[in-house]
Scaffold this active site. Sequence first.
Site: not given
Length: 368
Positions: A225, A253-256, A279
Amino acid sequence: MWLRSRLQLVPVFAAVATVALGLFTVPDSGGPTSAGSARSSGTSRPDTRGVVLAVHGGAGSALIREETSPEKEKAYRDGLAGALRAGQKVLRGGGSSVDAVEAAVRALEDNELFNAGKGAVFNEDAGHELDASIMRGSDQAAGAVAAVRNVRNPISAARLVMEKSRHVLMVGEGADDFAERHGLKPVTQDYYWTQRRWDALMKAKNPGRPQTKASRAEDEQAMGTVGAVAVDRRRDLAAATSTGGLTNKLAGRVGDSPIIGAGTYAKNDTVAASATGQGEVFIRGAATATISNLIEFDDMDVTSAAREVLIERLPRLGGDGGVIALGPDGEFAAPHSSQGLLHGYLTADGTIVTKIFLDESPPGARGR
């Protein structure tokens, strides 16, 4: 707390005066700087002091010196240094810390070496879904986008959400449309396509396939990232983070990275932080907000708080990663529990340092 903040103003005035006079000069990147001494006995040792801007290119991303060609080393150092110079130009011209972190992250998003923007990884459907967030420390305003598919620079879309809407987080097609309505020219999915990311997807879909050292390193870099933190001459903090996510991730999907308080956080009295790593664990641990809370409520310094979260707490939740953390007085730390953390920083006197090799920032080594 009142006394400590007053004492911190002395080095801050010196750093700010240097910035205001426009004395930034950029020597060759890659050289080390000596770390400052701890604030008091029992506190952790920061990576360095007098930092005005820092960037990262992902946890688990550091290179092995003996296996890296001079050309590859130069490409990564130039990528990090180029992002720092983009932010430096903003700060030297009197721009805000928000302007600086956006400029730095845009440079990383435009560089296909990094897992953001142009170099984003593929999801399980062989598509690209990108996430980003930005936060202003002076009033804790924030903006974020998630799962966008047609924005060249997601960090700029995140800033638009912060400044042109009453929302904090927008996702998917709605976020893409919002960005276009506010002047960001859309791109098609093939803009993000790169051969190395395609190869990484094919390897992920064939887990039984034997891996070489080079392919394992490529898989680690695909977890990366990008992010930036900055403090400007007004002593305002800002942080920004952008990512393509995980190779072969589930669609949607969504991470941090777009989650304020997990992947990104900035508050003038405490810290600007941008995180990278697994994440889901950073979300569960509210990683960057916890760093700020430890500084504010437990009277920790920036380095001790960042280490507490990254080295002590998050591994107990089952994940690893790294963070770049910058205090309003220029104290900087980049602790990580992952094998590596690509990062670099710019000091008030114009010195640029980049760290890309494992032996330049071993896991858990800083701050002891």
